[in-house]
Design a protein around this motif. Structure first.
Motif, PDB file in Angstrom:
ATOM      1  N   ASN A   1       0.836  -1.205   0.000  1.00 15.56           N
ATOM      2  CA  ASN A   1       0.000   0.000   0.000  1.00 15.56           C
ATOM      3  C   ASN A   1       0.870   1.255   0.000  1.00 15.56           C
ATOM      4  O   ASN A   1       0.572   2.229  -0.701  1.00 15.56           O
TER       5      ASN A   1
ATOM      6  N   THR B   1       0.909   4.051  -2.919  1.00 11.88           N
ATOM      7  CA  THR B   1       0.675   5.464  -2.604  1.00 11.88           C
ATOM      8  C   THR B   1       1.810   6.326  -3.152  1.00 11.88           C
ATOM      9  O   THR B   1       1.572   7.413  -3.690  1.00 11.88           O
TER      10      THR B   1
ATOM     11  N   THR C   1       1.172   6.694  -6.849  1.00 15.93           N
ATOM     12  CA  THR C   1       0.127   7.677  -7.117  1.00 15.93           C
ATOM     13  C   THR C   1       0.652   9.098  -6.940  1.00 15.93           C
ATOM     14  O   THR C   1       0.376   9.983  -7.758  1.00 15.93           O
TER      15      THR C   1
END
Length: 77
Positions: free
Chosen positions: A14, A18, A21
């Motif tokens: 995760n 992130t 992104t």
């Protein structure tokens, strides 16, 4: 113990996703939006520099995302 390891693996994946992104947003979307809305007080950035920079950041984001996906393949049942 494998359930704890799975959760740690998911948390790490995760974090990588992130970062992917964020890289895409900062390196691709923000410069394109700045050029489109003429932000910068008349400073002109050549289109080739914008495209090359965006491509580099896109590749970095894709690599981080691919790393996250690869990490998730190591989950144990």
């Amino acid at each position: 113990m494998s359930q704890i390891r799975n959760e740690q693996t998911k948390l790490t994946a995760n974090a990588l996703n992130t970062a992917a992104t964020s890289s895409f947003t900062v390196g691709v979307l923000a410069p394109i939006a700045a050029a489109f809305y003429n932000v910068g007080g008349g400073t002109h950035v050549p289109l080739s520099a914008l495209v090359i920079g965006a491509f580099g950041w896109f590749c970095a984001a894709a690599a981080l995302h691919a790393g996250a996906r690869t990490l998730l393949k190591g989950l144990k049942l």
